[in-house]
Design a protein around this motif. Structure first.
Motif, PDB file in Angstrom:
ATOM      1  N   ASN A  46      14.073  13.856   1.779  1.00 20.78           N
ATOM      2  CA  ASN A  46      12.840  13.914   0.983  1.00 20.78           C
ATOM      3  C   ASN A  46      11.979  12.660   1.090  1.00 20.78           C
ATOM      4  OD1 ASN A  46      11.338  15.627  -0.435  1.00 20.78           O
ATOM      5  ND2 ASN A  46      12.704  15.751  -2.211  1.00 20.78           N
ATOM      6  N   VAL A  47      11.984  12.025   2.260  1.00 21.12           N
ATOM      7  CA  VAL A  47      11.209  10.801   2.432  1.00 21.12           C
ATOM      8  C   VAL A  47       9.836  11.148   2.991  1.00 21.12           C
ATOM      9  CG1 VAL A  47      11.087   8.620   3.688  1.00 21.12           C
ATOM     10  CG2 VAL A  47      13.283   9.457   2.844  1.00 21.12           C
ATOM     11  N   SER A  48       8.789  10.616   2.362  1.00 22.55           N
ATOM     12  CA  SER A  48       7.436  10.913   2.842  1.00 22.55           C
ATOM     13  C   SER A  48       7.025   9.973   3.967  1.00 22.55           C
ATOM     14  CB  SER A  48       6.428  10.757   1.706  1.00 22.55           C
ATOM     15  OG  SER A  48       6.651  11.762   0.750  1.00 22.55           O
ATOM     16  N   TYR A  49       6.426  10.529   5.012  1.00 20.94           N
ATOM     17  CA  TYR A  49       5.899   9.727   6.121  1.00 20.94           C
ATOM     18  C   TYR A  49       4.509   9.232   5.705  1.00 20.94           C
ATOM     19  CZ  TYR A  49       4.391   8.533  10.879  1.00 20.94           C
ATOM     20  OH  TYR A  49       3.942   7.873  11.999  1.00 20.94           O
ATOM     21  N   PRO A  50       4.349   7.927   5.474  1.00 16.63           N
ATOM     22  CA  PRO A  50       3.089   7.431   4.876  1.00 16.63           C
ATOM     23  C   PRO A  50       2.026   7.163   5.936  1.00 16.63           C
ATOM     24  CG  PRO A  50       4.650   5.625   5.083  1.00 16.63           C
ATOM     25  CD  PRO A  50       5.316   6.842   5.692  1.00 16.63           C
ATOM     26  N   ASN A  51       1.458   8.240   6.502  1.00 15.48           N
ATOM     27  CA  ASN A  51       0.595   8.052   7.678  1.00 15.48           C
ATOM     28  C   ASN A  51      -0.612   7.151   7.431  1.00 15.48           C
ATOM     29  OD1 ASN A  51      -0.765  10.029   6.220  1.00 15.48           O
ATOM     30  ND2 ASN A  51       0.159  11.648   7.458  1.00 15.48           N
ATOM     31  N   ASN A  52      -1.271   7.263   6.280  1.00 16.95           N
ATOM     32  CA  ASN A  52      -2.448   6.418   6.070  1.00 16.95           C
ATOM     33  C   ASN A  52      -2.090   4.949   5.836  1.00 16.95           C
ATOM     34  OD1 ASN A  52      -4.276   8.358   6.623  1.00 16.95           O
ATOM     35  ND2 ASN A  52      -5.046   8.617   4.529  1.00 16.95           N
ATOM     36  N   LEU A  53      -0.974   4.705   5.159  1.00 13.78           N
ATOM     37  CA  LEU A  53      -0.498   3.322   5.027  1.00 13.78           C
ATOM     38  C   LEU A  53      -0.235   2.754   6.428  1.00 13.78           C
ATOM     39  CD1 LEU A  53       0.728   0.813   3.611  1.00 13.78           C
ATOM     40  CD2 LEU A  53       2.882   2.073   3.438  1.00 13.78           C
ATOM     41  N   LEU A  54       0.426   3.553   7.280  1.00 11.15           N
ATOM     42  CA  LEU A  54       0.745   3.099   8.638  1.00 11.15           C
ATOM     43  C   LEU A  54      -0.522   2.832   9.441  1.00 11.15           C
ATOM     44  CD1 LEU A  54       3.658   5.601   9.251  1.00 11.15           C
ATOM     45  CD2 LEU A  54       3.912   3.117   9.145  1.00 11.15           C
ATOM     46  N   ARG A  55      -1.517   3.707   9.291  1.00 12.55           N
ATOM     47  CA  ARG A  55      -2.791   3.488  10.007  1.00 12.55           C
ATOM     48  C   ARG A  55      -3.425   2.171   9.586  1.00 12.55           C
ATOM     49  NH1 ARG A  55      -3.438   9.418   9.074  1.00 12.55           N
ATOM     50  NH2 ARG A  55      -3.298  10.388  11.144  1.00 12.55           N
ATOM     51  N   ASN A  56      -3.401   1.896   8.278  1.00 12.95           N
ATOM     52  CA  ASN A  56      -3.987   0.640   7.788  1.00 12.95           C
ATOM     53  C   ASN A  56      -3.205  -0.578   8.256  1.00 12.95           C
ATOM     54  OD1 ASN A  56      -6.038   1.942   6.483  1.00 12.95           O
ATOM     55  ND2 ASN A  56      -5.108   1.858   4.446  1.00 12.95           N
ATOM     56  N   VAL A  57      -1.883  -0.460   8.267  1.00 16.70           N
ATOM     57  CA  VAL A  57      -1.055  -1.577   8.722  1.00 16.70           C
ATOM     58  C   VAL A  57      -1.353  -1.855  10.199  1.00 16.70           C
ATOM     59  CG1 VAL A  57       1.326  -2.277   9.234  1.00 16.70           C
ATOM     60  CG2 VAL A  57       0.774  -1.273   7.007  1.00 16.70           C
TER      61      VAL A  57
END
Length: 441
Positions: A215-226
């Protein structure tokens, strides 16, 4: 004929020569395997060991190791939600190490994000894009150690990676990354760059990017910002890791903005396509158009969400090529092969273009995770903030493989629903953030 004794002595000479060659080969082989063993031990000590002999390996390598140990010792920083831990610039490229902090040099960085499953894509990506690349890796559980170790091995064994790639690591806030001193099993037998990428290949089918297990969410927008924040150039192009940019895009784009400096409220759309078979990724627009005409290439997301990309106006973009070819021009922008703007558009709902923007354009909203509305929220904010979208005439991106509706994971619809509610809230927030803007989305 020749006397017997003479024949015999010739035979002896040949035989002894052969024996000598065989002996020399044996000596050589045993020397090689000794050397190989010593090299293996040397690789280990070089990659991980404290090493008894302080100066056993080149100073720039120990500097790279010390930098990694230092970035890990900081413990990273938490994201705004407090749910993720971010190690920014876990490993810096030579390009970045030489940079003054906060000074954007003219240039264009490619920014992308992935789990270690898909990290193998950067091999082909760097083959095509020999310029700065910023990669945010999301890892969870066992993979946190594995990701740290592999990013480090890539930066040691692969000259292109070493020169050009910044790696950032994101994990859950309860997890920490550590220096892979104990991870010999990950490195047994690694010799060279090829070997590291082969190791990644074997890892690739473990799970699809969005289904992390537990149940882990893939944080795509956080990753894009990083990934975006880890760039030191004036312009950045954020793409998915399984996409390939057209050949020469970096230099052509810099030449375009040098010839015609753009207004600050301008981003440059790079039309996105997907290809059925990835054997030969098109490098130029004529190659792409040829594949497009026979149905081997189609607009990105055509089957999944045709209207999400339709505003790019693919038929106009493709026909532009023929008009130019008919005028005696080459691949976009005439014989010189220069990149130009084909046409400029205002954003319309629900367009999700991939674009080159200044490093100062608004960031992605990090509350969007997993599937749905994650890129559109940012395109919509650009619109409200007053940006115009200029479509480039001969640059493009190609996604490897057709995206088809059956293959997405089961939770996708429910994630989409959650993100739709978030999107409504996000749009309300934009009214407060840009009170004087007449634009809505």
């Amino acid at each position: 004929g020749m006397p017997f004794s003479k024949k015999c002595s010739v035979f002896k000479v040949v035989l002894s020569a052969l024996l000598l060659v065989a002996l020399l080969q044996l000596i050589y082989l045993s020397f090689l395997s000794k050397l190989h063993g010593r090299q293996q031990r040397y690789r280990y000590s070089e990659l991980f060991g404290a090493g008894a002999k302080r100066n056993a390996f080149p100073p720039q390598r120990s500097a790279r190791k010390e930098r990694l140990k230092y970035s890990l010792s900081t413990g990273g920083i938490f994201d705004a939600s407090g749910q993720y831990r971010v190690y920014k610039n876990l490993i810096k490229s030579e390009f970045s190490v030489g940079q003054k902090a906060g000074v954007a040099r003219p240039g264009l960085t490619l920014a992308t994000h992935t789990t270690i499953n898909n990290l193998h894509y950067i091999d082909a990506l760097l083959e095509r894009w020999r310029h700065p690349l910023s990669v945010a890796i999301f890892a969870h559980g066992q993979d946190v150690r594995f990701a740290t170790a592999l990013a480090y091995a890539l930066s040691v064994f692969c000259p292109y990676v070493q020169a050009l790639v910044n790696f950032h690591l994101v994990c859950l806030s309860g997890e920490t990354a550590s220096f892979p001193e104990q991870d010999r099993e990950h490195f047994a037998g690694l010799e060279d760059c090829r070997g590291v990428f082969q190791r990644l290949e074997t890892h690739r089918d473990r799970f699809k990017n969005y289904v992390m297990g537990g149940n882990v969410s893939y944080p795509n927008n956080l990753l894009r910002n990083v990934a975006r924040g880890g760039t030191e150039t004036a312009y950045v192009l954020v793409i998915d890791v399984d996409m390939m940019p057209s050949q020469g895009l970096h230099d052509q784009f810099l030449s375009l903005v040098h010839r015609r400096p753009p207004p600050p409220d301008r981003v440059f759309v790079v039309p996105a396509f997907e290809i059925r078979h990835t054997r030969k990724m098109p490098a130029t627009k004529p190659e792409l158009v040829q594949l497009y005409q026979v149905g081997e290439v189609r607009p990105f997301y055509e089957e999944l969400c045709q209207k999400c990309q339709a505003p790019t106006n693919y038929s106009q973009w493709v026909n532009l090529h023929f008009r130019l070819a008919g005028d005696g021009g080459g691949a976009g922008g005439g014989e010189s092969g220069e990149l130009e703007v084909a046409y400029t558009l205002s954003w319309v709902d629900p367009w999700e273009p991939f674009y080159i923007g200044a490093s100062s354009v608004p960031l992605y909203d990090e509350s969007f995770r997993q599937y749905g509305f994650n890129r559109i929220s940012q395109a919509c904010e650009l619109h409200v903030a007053g940006f115009q979208f200029s479509v480039l005439d001969s640059a493009f991106l190609v996604h490897q493989g057709f995206k088809v509706s059956g293959e997405f994971h089961a939770r996708k619809d429910e994630e989409n629903r959650r993100n739709r509610i978030l999107f409504r809230r996000f749009k309300e927030g934009l009214k407060a953030k840009y009170p004087s803007s007449p634009r809505r989305c």
